[in-house]
Design a protein around this motif. Structure first.
Motif, short mmCIF file in Angstrom:
data_model
loop_
_atom_site.label_atom_id
_atom_site.label_comp_id
_atom_site.label_asym_id
_atom_site.label_seq_id
_atom_site.Cartn_x
_atom_site.Cartn_y
_atom_site.Cartn_z
N CYS A 83 0.82 -1.22 0.00
CA CYS A 83 0.00 0.00 0.00
C CYS A 83 0.85 1.27 0.00
N GLY A 84 2.16 1.16 0.26
CA GLY A 84 3.03 2.33 0.23
C GLY A 84 3.55 2.79 1.58
N LYS A 85 3.15 2.10 2.66
CA LYS A 85 3.53 2.60 3.99
C LYS A 85 5.04 2.50 4.25
N THR A 86 5.68 1.43 3.80
CA THR A 86 7.13 1.31 4.01
C THR A 86 7.89 2.31 3.13
N THR A 87 7.38 2.57 1.94
CA THR A 87 8.00 3.59 1.07
C THR A 87 7.96 4.95 1.74
N MET A 88 6.85 5.29 2.38
CA MET A 88 6.76 6.55 3.13
C MET A 88 7.82 6.61 4.21
N MET A 89 7.98 5.52 4.95
CA MET A 89 8.96 5.49 6.03
C MET A 89 10.38 5.61 5.49
N ARG A 90 10.66 4.92 4.39
CA ARG A 90 12.01 4.98 3.81
C ARG A 90 12.33 6.38 3.30
N ALA B 224 -3.04 6.54 10.03
CA ALA B 224 -3.28 6.81 8.62
C ALA B 224 -3.53 5.46 7.95
N VAL B 225 -4.74 5.24 7.47
CA VAL B 225 -5.07 4.01 6.76
C VAL B 225 -4.76 4.22 5.29
N MET B 226 -3.91 3.34 4.73
CA MET B 226 -3.43 3.51 3.36
C MET B 226 -3.96 2.44 2.43
N ASP B 227 -4.08 2.82 1.15
CA ASP B 227 -4.50 1.88 0.11
C ASP B 227 -3.96 2.36 -1.22
N HIS B 228 -3.18 1.54 -1.89
CA HIS B 228 -2.63 1.85 -3.21
C HIS B 228 -1.98 3.23 -3.28
N GLY B 229 -1.09 3.50 -2.31
CA GLY B 229 -0.30 4.72 -2.36
C GLY B 229 -1.01 5.96 -1.90
N ASN C 187 -15.13 5.52 4.94
CA ASN C 187 -15.61 4.81 3.75
C ASN C 187 -15.64 3.31 4.03
N ILE C 188 -16.14 2.57 3.05
CA ILE C 188 -16.33 1.13 3.23
C ILE C 188 -14.99 0.42 3.40
N TYR C 189 -13.96 0.89 2.67
CA TYR C 189 -12.64 0.26 2.77
C TYR C 189 -12.13 0.31 4.21
N VAL C 190 -12.20 1.47 4.83
CA VAL C 190 -11.70 1.62 6.21
C VAL C 190 -12.55 0.79 7.17
N ALA C 191 -13.86 0.84 7.00
CA ALA C 191 -14.76 0.06 7.87
C ALA C 191 -14.43 -1.42 7.80
N ASP C 192 -14.17 -1.92 6.60
CA ASP C 192 -13.92 -3.34 6.39
C ASP C 192 -12.51 -3.74 6.81
N PHE C 193 -11.55 -2.80 6.71
CA PHE C 193 -10.16 -3.12 7.02
C PHE C 193 -9.90 -3.14 8.53
N ILE C 194 -10.57 -2.26 9.26
CA ILE C 194 -10.35 -2.14 10.70
C ILE C 194 -11.37 -2.98 11.46
N GLY C 195 -10.90 -4.04 12.09
CA GLY C 195 -11.79 -4.83 12.94
C GLY C 195 -12.83 -5.61 12.16
N ASP C 196 -13.79 -6.16 12.89
CA ASP C 196 -14.87 -6.95 12.32
C ASP C 196 -16.08 -6.04 12.12
N VAL C 197 -16.78 -6.21 11.01
CA VAL C 197 -17.90 -5.30 10.72
C VAL C 197 -18.95 -6.03 9.88
#
Length: 381
Positions: free
Chosen positions: A60-67, A225-230, A247-257
């Motif tokens: 998703c790009g999170k390690t690239t941000m850190m680097r 910060a929830v990331m998706d595709h950069g 949005n639906i992506y965040v709702a579905d990614f975090i925890g059970d829903v």
């Protein structure tokens, strides 16, 4: 500190204060590797003393941000500033930034104390200053009695703390943590999360952690910060991201829903109602923006906010019936999977507060599910 004194402490929310200047600023940052865009026009502020989490799936790009923060990659476009200074021409060894890797990268031939002292010795500090700083770091991570041991003579959790102490020894403004707890077992990882929080609060160092573990991010971070595709799809406190995903992506990614699809039939007063199945009661949840009638939408509702009962509930905004398909006993709670109208599957969770709990509910039984009009969120994207 007394409870009364703690209650009077200001809430740590520098991102809400326009007078606060960010320690880190990404401004319109894009990073490409050939034809692949790893970071896509990203702008974000991170403030001093934050414990900031970059959360998302692999790629998703999170390690690239850190680097890029560490100076190991440079932006293709845009700028990164730390404490007001443009980092484009600053090499990694000249930045007030340290990085702690998942592997810990300890020197096997050096003792715990010498591992912690390594960076200080390279800076040619006086011996007495090095000794004092190493002792301070050993106390911080509670490893004084292990100072003379080699890394292979201590546990994985202790090695993690040595790596942390070494990273903090030079008092960086910013510490980057790349999946730092990934090598630990679950119980130790949970214990170490609280240790990390205590150390971050004690030192006042800004921590930025990369993780794909939602529970870890929710535990340690002041903001996520929830990331998706950069791209960053939502930045907020853990509570806000969990309770009111954007949005639906965040709702579905975090925890059970539970995600119940329908069409908006009513909107206003910070709520919206959806029609989701023929002959069924409309369902209502939070919606801060007005949504046009007929818009396709999804009600996101967490299982623990759904009450399960054998009798039809009275006086509740949202109620529906269904058949129990599955029951999972998890010790502290039980999870029920209910098949409702249109074959919609809905999970409900109930705490097992008594030794024998919910014995009345069993497989293939007709039950009722209910929840308040503020328990779920109506999302359109």
């Amino acid at each position: 500190m007394s409870d009364a004194a703690k209650a009077l402490e200001p809430v740590f929310e520098p991102w809400k204060d326009p007078s606060q200047k960010p320690l880190i600023r990404f401004e319109n940052v894009t990073k490409r590797f050939g034809d692949f865009t790893a970071i896509d026009d990203l702008t974000i502020n991170i403030y001093e003393k934050e414990f900031f989490a970059l959360l998302g799936p692999s790629g998703c790009g999170k390690t690239t941000m850190m680097r890029m923060l560490g100076g190991f990659e440079t932006p293709t476009e845009g700028s990164i500033t730390i404490d007001g200074q443009d980092m484009s021409a600053v090499p990694p060894n000249k930045r007030a930034v340290n990085m702690m890797f998942q592997s810990y990268a300890l020197f096997p031939h050096l003792s715990v104390a010498d591992n912690i002292a390594f960076g200080l010795k390279r800076d040619k500090l006086p011996a007495d200053q090095i000794a004092a700083r190493v002792e301070e770091m050993l106390s911080l991570v509670q490893l004084n009695k292990f100072a003379s041991r080699k890394p292979h003579q201590i546990s994985g959790g202790q090695r993690q703390r040595v790596a942390l102490a070494r990273s903090l020894a030079k008092a960086p403004k910013l510490l980057l943590l790349d999946e730092p707890l990934g090598a630990l077992d679950k119980k130790l990882r949970q214990d170490t999360q609280f240790e990390l929080m205590d150390i971050q609060e004690t030192t006042g160092t800004t921590f930025v952690i990369v993780t794909h573990d939602q529970e870890e991010a929710m535990t340690v971070a002041s903001r996520i910060a929830v990331m998706d595709h950069g791209k960053i799809v939502q930045v907020d406190t853990p509570a806000k991201i969990y309770e009111e995903p954007g949005n639906i992506y965040v709702a579905d990614f975090i925890g059970d829903v539970n995600l119940i699809k329908g069409k908006v039939v009513k909107s206003g007063n910070d709520h919206a109602s959806i029609s989701w199945a023929e002959g069924q009661q409309d369902l209502t949840g939070i919606a801060h923006d007005e949504i046009p009638h007929g818009t396709e939408a999804t009600l996101a509702i967490r299982p623990e906010k759904v009450t399960i009962s054998t009798d039809r509930p009275e006086g509740v905004t949202n109620a529906l019936s269904g058949t129990v398909l599955d029951i999972a006993y998890l010790g502290n709670m039980s999870t029920y999977v209910i098949e409702a109208a249109n074959g919609t599957l809905i999970k409900a969770q109930a705490a097992n507060t008594r030794r024998i709990s919910r014995r009345a509910i069993t497989w293939e039984q007709q039950v009722w599910l209910s929840f308040t009009d503020t328990a779920g969120v109506v999302l359109t994207s």
